[in-house]
Write a protein that holds these residues in place. Structure first.
Motif, PDB file in Angstrom:
ATOM      1  N   ASP A   1     -24.651 -28.257   5.876  1.00 28.13           N
ATOM      2  CA  ASP A   1     -23.266 -28.061   6.323  1.00 28.13           C
ATOM      3  C   ASP A   1     -22.674 -29.362   6.848  1.00 28.13           C
ATOM      4  O   ASP A   1     -23.393 -30.199   7.407  1.00 28.13           O
TER       5      ASP A   1
ATOM      6  N   THR B   1     -16.681 -24.963   9.955  1.00 27.58           N
ATOM      7  CA  THR B   1     -17.414 -25.485   8.800  1.00 27.58           C
ATOM      8  C   THR B   1     -16.427 -26.060   7.789  1.00 27.58           C
ATOM      9  O   THR B   1     -15.496 -25.376   7.361  1.00 27.58           O
TER      10      THR B   1
ATOM     11  N   ARG C   1     -20.221 -26.452   2.907  1.00 27.61           N
ATOM     12  CA  ARG C   1     -21.547 -25.814   2.919  1.00 27.61           C
ATOM     13  C   ARG C   1     -22.119 -25.872   1.509  1.00 27.61           C
ATOM     14  O   ARG C   1     -21.457 -25.451   0.550  1.00 27.61           O
TER      15      ARG C   1
END
Lengths: 149, 149, 149
Positions: A119, A130, A133
């Motif tokens: 990530d 985030t 990913r």
């Protein structure tokens, strides 16, 4: 091997971020899960499929919801490697192992294959999100992301 | 969603508390486990059964001991969400996932259903104790405690 | 029961050390794994077999490599108990639970028995290394290392 030392505070912040994000996905809270990504967040799945942006993420998760009608899913993380820095102090690279359990109405537990995930997190208005990913399926004879950090 | 940031020190303290508490229960150390609760500690089990006070806890665990004659039990925790505060700095609310393994004498591993647990911990004379615990079985279509914190 | 409080920074350092060490072993990186031990590092396996020094460790792991031809292994840790001190601040005693998954090419997950491990880590030139490791198989009716720390 040069590894930077992560502080206790950052370690706790990252772990707490994932605890919250995984509660959203395990609760099948599609919008809540998408909200833990940046607007332009990208997920590259283990089969190579690439989802870009919260809208695509929400649509993809909605389409998969029927699979989870008869099971309660839980994501378990292991062995986080955390590297702060990059663009200022507000970018954090993390890799971790995942194990996914599914329990049915009778309490029987089954397991998805294990994965290793990479990530990039960014801190926006004081909280982590985030930004990207990349999910690697763990396969024999291919260490995968194990050497990344 | 407003989440308070847990410090690294508190994160480590809470994790270490559970590491100790789970070693007691996994060692079938009934008195040692009960001693990690306050005198008036309460546990609400997933079936709704409520245990109040160390004495009741000890009696209940003693009655269940024969079940563990042929297996070594290990409790695994995941995704702790920790919230300090409430009555001063000495109350900590925690929720977490649990997975329970049982290994028999031949090394065969089996799994109990997964649960999500909500605890209230209090710091007494400088160390944490559990004042209350509510255990939710993870069932399909019911996020349970997932959204609590 | 007197337990010393581990700081958030040390907790994060120890967890990060294991995250790195387990990535090496799970990637079947024999030399990289051996390099996370001191030169005179000792491992006492659950069957009583004792390996002393990096060379013996490398040879032993090489001999076991064929077992992992068709599976991807992942080591999962739980409930670390960390105690700093001893010889200055540079010795750290740790105990933890381990669960080992093996996933085959089709994604089927199987489990090794659970273990409880006791390590002595030392900080050399600013980074942790394992000086000794004692591995206990979890067996019914024997709490094993559960009460060690």
């Amino acid at each position: 091997m040069v590894r930077q030392q992560v502080t206790g505070d950052l370690y706790a912040e990252v772990q707490s971020f994932y605890a919250w994000q995984m509660r959203r996905v395990d609760a099948l809270d599609v919008e809540g899960f998408a909200a833990t990504f940046t607007d332009d967040g990208v997920v590259v799945h283990a089969d190579g499929h690439r989802q870009a942006g919260r809208e695509e993420m929400v649509a993809g998760m909605r389409a998969r919801l029927p699979r989870y009608k008869d099971v309660a899913v839980r994501h378990w993380f292991g062995h986080l490697l955390i590297e702060a820095g990059g663009a200022g102090e507000d970018t954090v690279r993390v890799s971790y192992y995942t194990l996914v359990t599914q329990v049915d109405g009778e309490g029987k537990v089954s397991f998805q294959p294990t994965f290793t995930v990479e990530d990039v997190l960014v801190r926006v208005d004081g909280r982590l999100l985030t930004r990207s990913r990349v999910i690697h399926r763990d396969v024999p004879g291919r260490p995968g992301a194990a050497a990344v950090l």
